[in-house]
Design a protein around this motif. Structure first.
Motif, PDB file in Angstrom:
ATOM      1  N   THR A  85       0.794  -0.032  -7.095  1.00 37.03           N
ATOM      2  CA  THR A  85       0.143  -0.511  -5.884  1.00 37.03           C
ATOM      3  C   THR A  85      -1.156  -1.204  -6.283  1.00 37.03           C
ATOM      4  O   THR A  85      -1.795  -0.813  -7.265  1.00 37.03           O
ATOM      5  CB  THR A  85      -0.126   0.642  -4.882  1.00 37.03           C
ATOM      6  N   PHE A  86      -1.534  -2.235  -5.583  1.00 33.36           N
ATOM      7  CA  PHE A  86      -2.745  -2.980  -5.928  1.00 33.36           C
ATOM      8  C   PHE A  86      -4.001  -2.190  -5.548  1.00 33.36           C
ATOM      9  O   PHE A  86      -4.066  -1.592  -4.479  1.00 33.36           O
ATOM     10  CB  PHE A  86      -2.742  -4.363  -5.285  1.00 33.36           C
ATOM     11  N   ALA A  87      -4.996  -2.201  -6.431  1.00 37.53           N
ATOM     12  CA  ALA A  87      -6.234  -1.451  -6.220  1.00 37.53           C
ATOM     13  C   ALA A  87      -6.965  -1.909  -4.964  1.00 37.53           C
ATOM     14  O   ALA A  87      -7.622  -1.099  -4.305  1.00 37.53           O
ATOM     15  CB  ALA A  87      -7.141  -1.580  -7.441  1.00 37.53           C
ATOM     16  N   SER A  88      -6.850  -3.162  -4.609  1.00 32.89           N
ATOM     17  CA  SER A  88      -7.547  -3.682  -3.428  1.00 32.89           C
ATOM     18  C   SER A  88      -7.089  -3.003  -2.134  1.00 32.89           C
ATOM     19  O   SER A  88      -7.799  -3.025  -1.137  1.00 32.89           O
ATOM     20  CB  SER A  88      -7.361  -5.198  -3.320  1.00 32.89           C
TER      21      SER A  88
ATOM     22  N   PRO B 146      -3.983  -8.869 -10.450  1.00 35.94           N
ATOM     23  CA  PRO B 146      -5.155  -8.131  -9.978  1.00 35.94           C
ATOM     24  C   PRO B 146      -5.100  -6.661 -10.407  1.00 35.94           C
ATOM     25  O   PRO B 146      -4.022  -6.143 -10.752  1.00 35.94           O
ATOM     26  CB  PRO B 146      -5.053  -8.253  -8.452  1.00 35.94           C
ATOM     27  N   ALA B 147      -6.245  -5.981 -10.345  1.00 34.24           N
ATOM     28  CA  ALA B 147      -6.312  -4.556 -10.670  1.00 34.24           C
ATOM     29  C   ALA B 147      -5.260  -3.788  -9.864  1.00 34.24           C
ATOM     30  O   ALA B 147      -4.996  -4.110  -8.701  1.00 34.24           O
ATOM     31  CB  ALA B 147      -7.709  -4.025 -10.368  1.00 34.24           C
ATOM     32  N   PHE B 148      -4.680  -2.773 -10.508  1.00 33.21           N
ATOM     33  CA  PHE B 148      -3.625  -2.010  -9.841  1.00 33.21           C
ATOM     34  C   PHE B 148      -3.630  -0.556 -10.294  1.00 33.21           C
ATOM     35  O   PHE B 148      -4.169  -0.208 -11.336  1.00 33.21           O
ATOM     36  CB  PHE B 148      -2.254  -2.640 -10.090  1.00 33.21           C
TER      37      PHE B 148
ATOM     38  N   LYS C 133       0.814  -1.213   0.000  1.00 35.26           N
ATOM     39  CA  LYS C 133       0.000   0.000   0.000  1.00 35.26           C
ATOM     40  C   LYS C 133       0.848   1.264   0.000  1.00 35.26           C
ATOM     41  O   LYS C 133       0.475   2.261  -0.606  1.00 35.26           O
ATOM     42  CB  LYS C 133      -0.952   0.016   1.193  1.00 35.26           C
ATOM     43  N   GLU C 134       1.964   1.265   0.666  1.00 32.05           N
ATOM     44  CA  GLU C 134       2.772   2.486   0.764  1.00 32.05           C
ATOM     45  C   GLU C 134       3.347   2.877  -0.597  1.00 32.05           C
ATOM     46  O   GLU C 134       3.878   2.042  -1.326  1.00 32.05           O
ATOM     47  CB  GLU C 134       3.922   2.283   1.753  1.00 32.05           C
TER      48      GLU C 134
ATOM     49  N   TRP D  29      -6.712   0.174  -1.933  1.00 31.45           N
ATOM     50  CA  TRP D  29      -7.192   1.555  -2.025  1.00 31.45           C
ATOM     51  C   TRP D  29      -8.696   1.569  -2.307  1.00 31.45           C
ATOM     52  O   TRP D  29      -9.145   2.008  -3.348  1.00 31.45           O
ATOM     53  CB  TRP D  29      -6.438   2.297  -3.122  1.00 31.45           C
ATOM     54  N   VAL D  30      -9.496   1.128  -1.364  1.00 32.44           N
ATOM     55  CA  VAL D  30     -10.932   0.994  -1.564  1.00 32.44           C
ATOM     56  C   VAL D  30     -11.632   2.359  -1.594  1.00 32.44           C
ATOM     57  O   VAL D  30     -12.518   2.594  -2.413  1.00 32.44           O
ATOM     58  CB  VAL D  30     -11.547   0.089  -0.470  1.00 32.44           C
TER      59      VAL D  30
END
Length: 111
Positions: free
Chosen positions: A45-48, A74-76, A16-17, A50-51
């Motif tokens: 960074t992975f989209a998951s 996965p989405a990013f 996340k960082e 950053w909701v």
């Protein structure tokens, strides 16, 4: 349209960082003599992670790539920074018309 270059992803930095001093990927342009020239970096960074917000780096929004995608991940969110190769489309554009991967003869690796 150009290219995005050959990416070397530093898996231990994915998370996340988003640290402007530690990009998750280094971007190289291959040359006809087999050398790789550093032309930029990419923050990923992975989209998951950053909701409720879109990640930013120094005020610049990262771009979303949804899933499924051509990378099979996965989405990013990502942001290219063309630090060592001028990009007519801008420093933060995904594609760089001044970059070519025509001389790339290597094999992409996952680790």
């Amino acid at each position: 349209r150009g290219a995005m270059g050959v990416h070397l992803i530093i898996m231990s930095l994915l998370g996340k960082e988003i640290n402007g001093q530690a990009p998750e990927a280094l971007i190289y342009e291959p040359s006809s003599d087999g050398r790789m020239r550093l032309v930029g970096v990419e923050f990923i960074t992975f989209a998951s992670d950053w909701v409720s917000e879109v990640p930013t780096l120094d005020g610049h929004l990262l771009h979303l790539t949804g899933a499924p995608n051509r990378y099979g991940i996965p989405a990013f969110y990502a942001l290219h920074v063309w630090a060592w190769r001028t990009n007519p489309s801008g420093v933060f554009a995904d594609w760089n018309s001044k970059v070519s991967c025509d001389d790339f003869t290597g094999v992409a690796a996952k680790s």
